[in-house]
Write a protein that holds these residues in place. Structure first.
Motif: not given
Length: 95
Positions: A66-76
């Protein structure tokens, strides 16, 4: 179905095509366009990361959050180049 009417303006610009979806995963295909590329005419790493991040967000949404998500960390890790016209498939799996 082309994903160009989502709540994400950046995702709409990517114009991915939904290939598969259920409550536990989502798969989207993107075509590498010239405006997605760096001066070397290969997919820009930031755009590749955007594709990953956008599909992760869609996966969260279709899982019923029910919540929009925001990324905290993204490793690519960039292991190979993608050329103009190539089709890339991005899958997010809810764990």
């Amino acid at each position: 179905k082309t994903l160009d009417q989502t709540p994400s303006a950046a995702g709409n610009w990517l114009a991915g095509v939904l290939l598969d979806v259920d409550n536990h995963h989502i798969k989207v295909q993107y075509v590498v366009r010239p405006e997605m590329c760096n001066p070397g005419k290969i997919l820009h790493g930031g755009i590749a990361s955007l594709m990953l991040d956008d599909v992760i967000g869609m996966g969260n949404f279709v899982a019923g959050s029910e919540y929009l998500m925001t990324s905290i960390n993204l490793n690519v890790d960039f292991l190979a180049a993608a050329q103009i016209g190539e089709k890339l498939e991005v899958t997010a799996k809810l764990v």
